[in-house]
Design a protein around this motif. Structure first.
Motif, PDB file in Angstrom:
ATOM      1  N   LEU A 209      21.614  17.624  78.784  1.00  0.00           N
ATOM      2  CA  LEU A 209      22.794  16.766  78.884  1.00  0.00           C
ATOM      3  C   LEU A 209      23.627  16.817  77.605  1.00  0.00           C
ATOM      4  O   LEU A 209      24.859  16.918  77.654  1.00  0.00           O
ATOM      5  CB  LEU A 209      22.359  15.327  79.181  1.00  0.00           C
ATOM      6  N   HIS A 210      22.968  16.735  76.461  1.00  0.00           N
ATOM      7  CA  HIS A 210      23.717  16.770  75.197  1.00  0.00           C
ATOM      8  C   HIS A 210      24.338  18.139  74.950  1.00  0.00           C
ATOM      9  O   HIS A 210      25.374  18.239  74.269  1.00  0.00           O
ATOM     10  CB  HIS A 210      22.791  16.393  74.037  1.00  0.00           C
ATOM     11  N   ALA A 211      23.729  19.199  75.523  1.00  0.00           N
ATOM     12  CA  ALA A 211      24.282  20.539  75.325  1.00  0.00           C
ATOM     13  C   ALA A 211      25.481  20.800  76.224  1.00  0.00           C
ATOM     14  O   ALA A 211      26.446  21.450  75.808  1.00  0.00           O
ATOM     15  CB  ALA A 211      23.199  21.589  75.575  1.00  0.00           C
ATOM     16  N   TRP A 212      25.462  20.298  77.470  1.00  0.00           N
ATOM     17  CA  TRP A 212      26.490  20.658  78.449  1.00  0.00           C
ATOM     18  C   TRP A 212      27.520  19.563  78.686  1.00  0.00           C
ATOM     19  O   TRP A 212      28.667  19.863  79.025  1.00  0.00           O
ATOM     20  CB  TRP A 212      25.827  21.034  79.777  1.00  0.00           C
ATOM     21  N   VAL A 213      27.120  18.302  78.599  1.00  0.00           N
ATOM     22  CA  VAL A 213      28.081  17.200  78.787  1.00  0.00           C
ATOM     23  C   VAL A 213      27.916  16.195  77.641  1.00  0.00           C
ATOM     24  O   VAL A 213      27.488  15.061  77.847  1.00  0.00           O
ATOM     25  CB  VAL A 213      27.893  16.506  80.155  1.00  0.00           C
ATOM     26  N   PRO A 214      28.226  16.597  76.421  1.00  0.00           N
ATOM     27  CA  PRO A 214      27.974  15.712  75.274  1.00  0.00           C
ATOM     28  C   PRO A 214      28.746  14.397  75.338  1.00  0.00           C
ATOM     29  O   PRO A 214      28.269  13.375  74.850  1.00  0.00           O
ATOM     30  CB  PRO A 214      28.409  16.569  74.070  1.00  0.00           C
ATOM     31  N   ARG A 215      29.939  14.408  75.953  1.00  0.00           N
ATOM     32  CA  ARG A 215      30.733  13.181  76.020  1.00  0.00           C
ATOM     33  C   ARG A 215      30.106  12.154  76.956  1.00  0.00           C
ATOM     34  O   ARG A 215      30.256  10.935  76.753  1.00  0.00           O
ATOM     35  CB  ARG A 215      32.154  13.500  76.480  1.00  0.00           C
ATOM     36  N   TRP A 216      29.434  12.627  77.991  1.00  0.00           N
ATOM     37  CA  TRP A 216      28.879  11.728  79.001  1.00  0.00           C
ATOM     38  C   TRP A 216      27.361  11.560  78.880  1.00  0.00           C
ATOM     39  O   TRP A 216      26.770  10.801  79.646  1.00  0.00           O
ATOM     40  CB  TRP A 216      29.203  12.249  80.407  1.00  0.00           C
ATOM     41  N   ALA A 217      26.733  12.269  77.964  1.00  0.00           N
ATOM     42  CA  ALA A 217      25.264  12.279  77.898  1.00  0.00           C
ATOM     43  C   ALA A 217      24.690  10.885  77.670  1.00  0.00           C
ATOM     44  O   ALA A 217      23.774  10.451  78.377  1.00  0.00           O
ATOM     45  CB  ALA A 217      24.810  13.236  76.801  1.00  0.00           C
ATOM     46  N   ASP A 218      25.230  10.168  76.676  1.00  0.00           N
ATOM     47  CA  ASP A 218      24.685   8.838  76.355  1.00  0.00           C
ATOM     48  C   ASP A 218      24.887   7.854  77.513  1.00  0.00           C
ATOM     49  O   ASP A 218      23.995   7.037  77.815  1.00  0.00           O
ATOM     50  CB  ASP A 218      25.341   8.295  75.091  1.00  0.00           C
ATOM     51  N   LYS A 219      26.047   7.936  78.184  1.00  0.00           N
ATOM     52  CA  LYS A 219      26.284   7.043  79.323  1.00  0.00           C
ATOM     53  C   LYS A 219      25.339   7.358  80.482  1.00  0.00           C
ATOM     54  O   LYS A 219      24.784   6.450  81.117  1.00  0.00           O
ATOM     55  CB  LYS A 219      27.734   7.175  79.789  1.00  0.00           C
ATOM     56  N   ILE A 220      25.148   8.651  80.764  1.00  0.00           N
ATOM     57  CA  ILE A 220      24.245   9.040  81.850  1.00  0.00           C
ATOM     58  C   ILE A 220      22.817   8.593  81.548  1.00  0.00           C
ATOM     59  O   ILE A 220      22.121   8.044  82.412  1.00  0.00           O
ATOM     60  CB  ILE A 220      24.309  10.559  82.075  1.00  0.00           C
ATOM     61  N   LEU A 221      22.380   8.810  80.300  1.00  0.00           N
ATOM     62  CA  LEU A 221      21.023   8.408  79.922  1.00  0.00           C
ATOM     63  C   LEU A 221      20.866   6.893  79.951  1.00  0.00           C
ATOM     64  O   LEU A 221      19.821   6.369  80.351  1.00  0.00           O
ATOM     65  CB  LEU A 221      20.699   8.943  78.531  1.00  0.00           C
ATOM     66  N   GLY A 222      21.918   6.166  79.543  1.00  0.00           N
ATOM     67  CA  GLY A 222      21.848   4.712  79.571  1.00  0.00           C
ATOM     68  C   GLY A 222      21.734   4.162  80.986  1.00  0.00           C
ATOM     69  O   GLY A 222      20.902   3.296  81.274  1.00  0.00           O
TER      70      GLY A 222
END
Length: 386
Positions: A209-222
């Motif tokens: 997620l951090h490699a391919w969608v860094p802008r959305w990674a934290d929101k998706i993980l949250g």
């Protein structure tokens, strides 16, 4: 809008999406078949993921209780032992429920089979008595013109069609059972791999997620973490509610001296894992078993069930399950009703944790917007509308 290279890419992407959408509308049958085939291919892994998520709830508790101080290789061994203990626990619960219910159900069916010939003989005696007392009935029957050969021919044709349909359905059922066994085995093995390496797999998902969608990674993980926590709490609350309901029935049936108190209470607790309406399955079986002993007690048992069900559905369930997932009691009732009406049993199981996740996200977004409003205006959010 300036037509630079970045905007051209956005327009090109939007055009591709519109073309694909139009193609999907024009070829909806082919798209549906393709989606069905793809779903069939990945279904064992989806089922395995669901199994792993459910089993992880008791496994995590066992691991914390028995092996919380272990590290390194001992920790990995503790994971395998916890998984084995969890599967043994689930199998033991299923075995106990089957051991308590199936023998009594078999005896009740045997009693029913014994009473059927007596019912037939009583019915025949009553019919003979009626024809003796009322000879006009026998005279009316004798005037009826019944084509027995035609009736026998139609009956034979009907039985033949039933047999052919039964043989065809038997083959389909056998193929479905074999396919189901293979799917379950693949899902079971996949769930074991997921449970044994869940930390490693979770780390890999975060890296992707951090490699391919860094802008959305934290929101998706949250959101994913919130959903996992909510669903786990829902499962725990559902099990606690089922145990409470089973204890209520056992105490009430023991005090009122109903037969099969322990067996029916265990059955109702087991079926109550289906939100709100699952206990009605246990009520039907329990009333049938008590009916074989005493029809009057079966009637009083149904009244007892309706009374406890009202108490459970309006007081215990919303508070126990609703508090476990952080959802107010009124929204629990709304979620179960809407989920059951749209997707049946699956909707009931999914609606409460899903609504809890949406409720939490909406509450967080509302608090954030109120905070921004207070910073801009210097007013309190709750007084902003007045």
């Amino acid at each position: 809008m300036e037509l630079n290279q970045k905007n051209w890419r956005k327009l090109l992407g939007l055009g591709m999406v519109l073309i694909l959408f139009y193609w999907g509308l024009e070829n909806h049958s082919l798209l549906g078949k393709t989606c069905s085939v793809l779903l069939g291919l990945i279904f064992p892994f989806i089922l395995g993921g669901c199994m792993a998520f459910i089993v992880n709830v008791p496994m995590r508790g066992i691991e914390k209780l028995l092996f919380s101080a272990q590290t390194g290789k001992k920790r990995k061994m503790a994971r395998g032992i916890s998984l084995l203990l969890t599967f043994l626990l689930v199998i033991s619960v299923i075995f106990v429920v089957a051991f308590l219910i199936l023998p009594e159900l078999g005896r009740s069916l045997g009693t029913l089979a014994e009473t059927v010939p007596q019912f037939v003989s009583r019915t025949a005696a009553w019919a003979a008595e009626m024809t003796t007392k009322h000879p006009q009935i026998s005279q009316w029957l004798s005037t009826l013109e019944i084509n027995w050969s035609n009736i026998l021919g139609q009956t034979a044709a009907l039985i033949q069609s039933w047999l052919s349909a039964f043989l065809g359905s038997t083959l389909n059922i056998a193929a479905g059972v074999f396919s189901g066994v293979v799917t379950f085995f693949l899902a079971f093995v996949f769930s074991i791999y997921l449970l044994l390496d869940k930390e490693k797999l979770g780390g890999q998902v975060k890296m992707v997620l951090h490699a391919w969608v860094p802008r959305w990674a934290d929101k998706i993980l949250g959101v994913s973490g919130l959903a996992a926590k909510t669903f786990s709490s829902f499962l725990s609350g559902q099990c606690a509610e089922a145990i409470i309901l089973g204890l209520l029935f056992f105490i009430a049936m023991t005090i009122l001296r109903f037969p099969y108190a322990l067996m029916i209470s265990v059955l109702i607790a087991f079926t109550a894992l289906i939100p709100l309406f699952g206990a009605f399955i246990g009520c039907f079986v329990g009333a049938f078993l008590i009916l074989m002993v005493s029809p009057m007690k079966a009637f009083w048992f149904i009244l007892l069930f309706l009374l406890i069900q009202q108490l459970e559905g309006n007081l215990i369930y919303p508070r126990v399950v609703g508090s476990s997932v952080g959802l107010p009691a009124i929204w629990v009732l709304v979620a179960v009703t809407l989920g059951g009406n749209t997707l049946g049993v699956a909707g009931m199981l999914l609606s409460i944790p899903l609504c809890s996740v949406l409720y939490t996200l909406f509450r967080q977004a509302t608090k954030q917007r109120l905070k921004q409003f207070e910073e801009k205006t210097g007013e309190k959010g709750e007084n902003a509308g007045g």
